[in-house]
Design a protein around this motif. Structure first.
Motif, PDB file in Angstrom:
ATOM      1  N   CYS A  89      -3.948   2.508 -18.088  1.00 44.02           N
ATOM      2  CA  CYS A  89      -3.645   1.470 -17.091  1.00 44.02           C
ATOM      3  C   CYS A  89      -4.177   1.828 -15.712  1.00 44.02           C
ATOM      4  O   CYS A  89      -4.471   0.937 -14.903  1.00 44.02           O
ATOM      5  CB  CYS A  89      -2.142   1.242 -17.014  1.00 44.02           C
ATOM      6  N   LEU A  90      -4.283   3.118 -15.417  1.00 45.82           N
ATOM      7  CA  LEU A  90      -4.758   3.521 -14.094  1.00 45.82           C
ATOM      8  C   LEU A  90      -6.178   3.044 -13.819  1.00 45.82           C
ATOM      9  O   LEU A  90      -6.586   2.943 -12.658  1.00 45.82           O
ATOM     10  CB  LEU A  90      -4.704   5.053 -13.950  1.00 45.82           C
ATOM     11  N   SER A  91      -6.927   2.728 -14.874  1.00 44.10           N
ATOM     12  CA  SER A  91      -8.313   2.298 -14.679  1.00 44.10           C
ATOM     13  C   SER A  91      -8.425   0.812 -14.376  1.00 44.10           C
ATOM     14  O   SER A  91      -9.474   0.361 -13.898  1.00 44.10           O
ATOM     15  CB  SER A  91      -9.146   2.621 -15.931  1.00 44.10           C
ATOM     16  N   VAL A  92      -7.356   0.040 -14.639  1.00 42.41           N
ATOM     17  CA  VAL A  92      -7.453  -1.417 -14.468  1.00 42.41           C
ATOM     18  C   VAL A  92      -6.355  -1.999 -13.589  1.00 42.41           C
ATOM     19  O   VAL A  92      -6.422  -3.167 -13.213  1.00 42.41           O
ATOM     20  CB  VAL A  92      -7.435  -2.132 -15.839  1.00 42.41           C
ATOM     21  N   LEU A  93      -5.336  -1.213 -13.247  1.00 43.78           N
ATOM     22  CA  LEU A  93      -4.228  -1.714 -12.429  1.00 43.78           C
ATOM     23  C   LEU A  93      -4.030  -0.804 -11.221  1.00 43.78           C
ATOM     24  O   LEU A  93      -4.359   0.385 -11.277  1.00 43.78           O
ATOM     25  CB  LEU A  93      -2.932  -1.746 -13.249  1.00 43.78           C
ATOM     26  N   PRO A  94      -3.474  -1.340 -10.124  1.00 46.15           N
ATOM     27  CA  PRO A  94      -3.135  -0.493  -8.975  1.00 46.15           C
ATOM     28  C   PRO A  94      -2.156   0.595  -9.384  1.00 46.15           C
ATOM     29  O   PRO A  94      -1.236   0.353 -10.171  1.00 46.15           O
ATOM     30  CB  PRO A  94      -2.492  -1.480  -7.991  1.00 46.15           C
ATOM     31  N   ILE A  95      -2.331   1.776  -8.853  1.00 42.74           N
ATOM     32  CA  ILE A  95      -1.512   2.901  -9.293  1.00 42.74           C
ATOM     33  C   ILE A  95      -0.037   2.678  -8.993  1.00 42.74           C
ATOM     34  O   ILE A  95       0.834   3.120  -9.746  1.00 42.74           O
ATOM     35  CB  ILE A  95      -2.006   4.223  -8.652  1.00 42.74           C
ATOM     36  N   ALA A 264       2.038   8.436  -4.644  1.00 37.63           N
ATOM     37  CA  ALA A 264       0.964   7.767  -5.377  1.00 37.63           C
ATOM     38  C   ALA A 264       0.436   6.563  -4.600  1.00 37.63           C
ATOM     39  O   ALA A 264      -0.782   6.349  -4.509  1.00 37.63           O
ATOM     40  CB  ALA A 264       1.460   7.329  -6.756  1.00 37.63           C
ATOM     41  N   SER A 265       1.342   5.778  -4.032  1.00 37.80           N
ATOM     42  CA  SER A 265       0.920   4.606  -3.266  1.00 37.80           C
ATOM     43  C   SER A 265       0.195   5.006  -1.982  1.00 37.80           C
ATOM     44  O   SER A 265      -0.780   4.366  -1.580  1.00 37.80           O
ATOM     45  CB  SER A 265       2.136   3.739  -2.921  1.00 37.80           C
ATOM     46  N   PHE A 266       0.665   6.086  -1.348  1.00 36.04           N
ATOM     47  CA  PHE A 266       0.005   6.551  -0.123  1.00 36.04           C
ATOM     48  C   PHE A 266      -1.433   6.978  -0.396  1.00 36.04           C
ATOM     49  O   PHE A 266      -2.368   6.576   0.312  1.00 36.04           O
ATOM     50  CB  PHE A 266       0.792   7.711   0.491  1.00 36.04           C
ATOM     51  N   TRP A 267      -1.615   7.803  -1.427  1.00 35.59           N
ATOM     52  CA  TRP A 267      -2.966   8.271  -1.729  1.00 35.59           C
ATOM     53  C   TRP A 267      -3.849   7.147  -2.264  1.00 35.59           C
ATOM     54  O   TRP A 267      -5.067   7.150  -2.056  1.00 35.59           O
ATOM     55  CB  TRP A 267      -2.916   9.433  -2.720  1.00 35.59           C
ATOM     56  N   ALA A 268      -3.255   6.174  -2.941  1.00 40.95           N
ATOM     57  CA  ALA A 268      -4.039   5.013  -3.371  1.00 40.95           C
ATOM     58  C   ALA A 268      -4.553   4.241  -2.163  1.00 40.95           C
ATOM     59  O   ALA A 268      -5.670   3.715  -2.166  1.00 40.95           O
ATOM     60  CB  ALA A 268      -3.189   4.107  -4.261  1.00 40.95           C
ATOM     61  N   TRP A 272      -8.399   4.622  -2.029  1.00 41.31           N
ATOM     62  CA  TRP A 272      -8.944   3.422  -2.661  1.00 41.31           C
ATOM     63  C   TRP A 272      -8.624   2.139  -1.906  1.00 41.31           C
ATOM     64  O   TRP A 272      -8.953   1.059  -2.379  1.00 41.31           O
ATOM     65  CB  TRP A 272      -8.422   3.309  -4.105  1.00 41.31           C
ATOM     66  N   ASP A 273      -7.973   2.267  -0.762  1.00 44.23           N
ATOM     67  CA  ASP A 273      -7.624   1.102   0.056  1.00 44.23           C
ATOM     68  C   ASP A 273      -6.778   0.107  -0.731  1.00 44.23           C
ATOM     69  O   ASP A 273      -6.915  -1.104  -0.584  1.00 44.23           O
ATOM     70  CB  ASP A 273      -8.897   0.419   0.582  1.00 44.23           C
ATOM     71  N   GLN A 274      -5.884   0.615  -1.574  1.00 48.12           N
ATOM     72  CA  GLN A 274      -4.977  -0.222  -2.352  1.00 48.12           C
ATOM     73  C   GLN A 274      -3.668  -0.377  -1.590  1.00 48.12           C
ATOM     74  O   GLN A 274      -2.819   0.508  -1.589  1.00 48.12           O
ATOM     75  CB  GLN A 274      -4.692   0.399  -3.723  1.00 48.12           C
ATOM     76  N   ALA A 275      -3.520  -1.495  -0.914  1.00 50.11           N
ATOM     77  CA  ALA A 275      -2.284  -1.765  -0.187  1.00 50.11           C
ATOM     78  C   ALA A 275      -1.229  -2.314  -1.148  1.00 50.11           C
ATOM     79  O   ALA A 275      -1.552  -3.023  -2.103  1.00 50.11           O
ATOM     80  CB  ALA A 275      -2.534  -2.765   0.937  1.00 50.11           C
ATOM     81  N   VAL A 276       0.020  -1.964  -0.915  1.00 52.60           N
ATOM     82  CA  VAL A 276       1.119  -2.439  -1.757  1.00 52.60           C
ATOM     83  C   VAL A 276       1.656  -3.745  -1.170  1.00 52.60           C
ATOM     84  O   VAL A 276       2.115  -3.773  -0.029  1.00 52.60           O
ATOM     85  CB  VAL A 276       2.256  -1.404  -1.829  1.00 52.60           C
ATOM     86  N   PRO A 277       1.607  -4.855  -1.913  1.00 50.01           N
ATOM     87  CA  PRO A 277       2.145  -6.129  -1.410  1.00 50.01           C
ATOM     88  C   PRO A 277       3.641  -6.014  -1.128  1.00 50.01           C
ATOM     89  O   PRO A 277       4.339  -5.203  -1.745  1.00 50.01           O
ATOM     90  CB  PRO A 277       1.875  -7.114  -2.556  1.00 50.01           C
ATOM     91  N   PRO A 278       4.153  -6.828  -0.211  1.00 50.28           N
ATOM     92  CA  PRO A 278       5.583  -6.741   0.134  1.00 50.28           C
ATOM     93  C   PRO A 278       6.526  -6.890  -1.056  1.00 50.28           C
ATOM     94  O   PRO A 278       7.515  -6.171  -1.168  1.00 50.28           O
ATOM     95  CB  PRO A 278       5.762  -7.903   1.136  1.00 50.28           C
ATOM     96  N   LEU A 279       6.230  -7.843  -1.975  1.00 55.19           N
ATOM     97  CA  LEU A 279       7.099  -8.015  -3.139  1.00 55.19           C
ATOM     98  C   LEU A 279       7.105  -6.768  -4.020  1.00 55.19           C
ATOM     99  O   LEU A 279       8.150  -6.337  -4.518  1.00 55.19           O
ATOM    100  CB  LEU A 279       6.649  -9.231  -3.958  1.00 55.19           C
TER     101      LEU A 279
END
Length: 313
Positions: A89-95, A264-268, A272-279
């Motif tokens: 899943c790490l290859s296709v979804l945000p971590i 994990a979210s911080f390093w993403a 990788w510039d993966q921001a976590v949506p508010p929801l």
């Protein structure tokens, strides 16, 4: 454990260090998934990890011989299946989505304990199950028009992980951490070998989308480096977590494992510039809250994602 041996501050730091290590190394998977294969990754990483464990054994630390081989194998099958899904899943979804799905495992442990072991669960833990379920829905995305069913795969990993966690306590009492860790990596190596044999790799798309569909990728210096980083990082992370459980109360230590969601979210975001949506952020908070309630209210607290027995890497 005597009162003198309990060091809660050091235990918390140790677990936080382990989660920080795993949160960083898991974010390196895209470097592998772009050109490599999920099956190759597990096979090669397992060879490296087992070699490291062998070196530890040669130095006279511990033993790899299981007391109940079939129990260790059975437990490793569930844990290995969970990690197979997790890394795929790490290859296709945000971590953040993948980690949050895996962290639903304590909720399933409660359900398994009630449905299959006949244990009684109080209102606090039932409330936690409801909170965690709501959190998982928020992370997956509650809008039916935007729902991607692949997002449920990490929750399946959480279910398998929960079965493995129950099996660890029910089947593998008295087994050493070294034995369980070796069994886990061995099973993942077998999974990798089976995948390489059965999957032809023909027509696999380029890039991250082909990670699961390829049977082999280039094994150059860069790939070997990232495989080694994964193997060493996993073992270091597990060692730090296990140390935390040795010197702290399990119920309190388990709460700090939810820091993996943050790391994990911080390093993403950094890599990788993966921001976590508010929801999704709200959902992660609910899952962490639910797992903390379960850990603190349980007589036998459940570690959220990677337990001291070394099942998560």
């Amino acid at each position: 454990m005597s009162i003198q041996s309990i060091r809660p501050g050091l235990a918390a730091v140790s677990v936080l260090g382990g989660m920080a290590t795993l949160g960083l190394t898991d974010n390196f998977v895209p470097y592998i998934s772009e050109r490599g294969s999920l099956w190759q990754f597990h096979f090669v990483r397992s060879l490296m990890a087992v070699a490291i464990l062998g070196a530890i054994l040669a130095l006279g630390y511990g033993s790899l011989r299981p007391k109940r081989p079939w129990a260790v194998i059975g437990r490793s099958l569930f844990q290995g299946g969970a990690m197979l899904i997790y890394f795929g899943c790490l290859s296709v979804l945000p971590i953040g989505v993948v980690v949050a799905g895996l962290f639903t495992s304590p909720l399933f442990v409660v359900l398994i304990s009630v449905l299959f072991q006949g244990k009684r669960v109080g209102p606090y833990r039932w409330c936690a199950v409801g909170i965690g379920f709501a959190g998982a829905l928020l992370v997956i995305r509650p809008d039916p028009s935007a729902l991607d069913w692949v997002a449920f795969a990490p929750v399946l990993a959480g279910l398998l992980y929960a079965v493995g966690a129950v099996a660890t306590r029910a089947w593998c009492e008295g087994e050493s951490t070294l034995t369980l860790t070796a069994g886990f990596f061995a099973i993942l190596g077998v999974f990798g070998l089976i995948g390489m044999v059965l999957i032809s790799g023909t027509g696999a798309p380029d890039g991250h989308a082909g990670f699961v569909l390829r049977n082999w990728g280039p094994l150059d210096a860069a790939m070997l480096f990232w495989f080694a980083v994964q193997a060493v990082g996993s073992l270091i992370g597990i060692a730090l977590i296990f140390r935390g459980y040795l010197i702290g109360e399990a119920g309190h230590v388990a709460v700090f494992e939810y820091s993996l969601l943050v790391f994990a979210s911080f390093w993403a975001w950094v890599l990788w510039d993966q921001a976590v949506p508010p929801l999704a952020l709200a959902g992660m908070a609910l899952i962490a809250c639910a797992g903390s309630i379960i850990a603190l209210r349980s007589d036998n607290p459940v570690s959220a994602a990677r337990t001291p027995a070394g099942e998560g890497v």
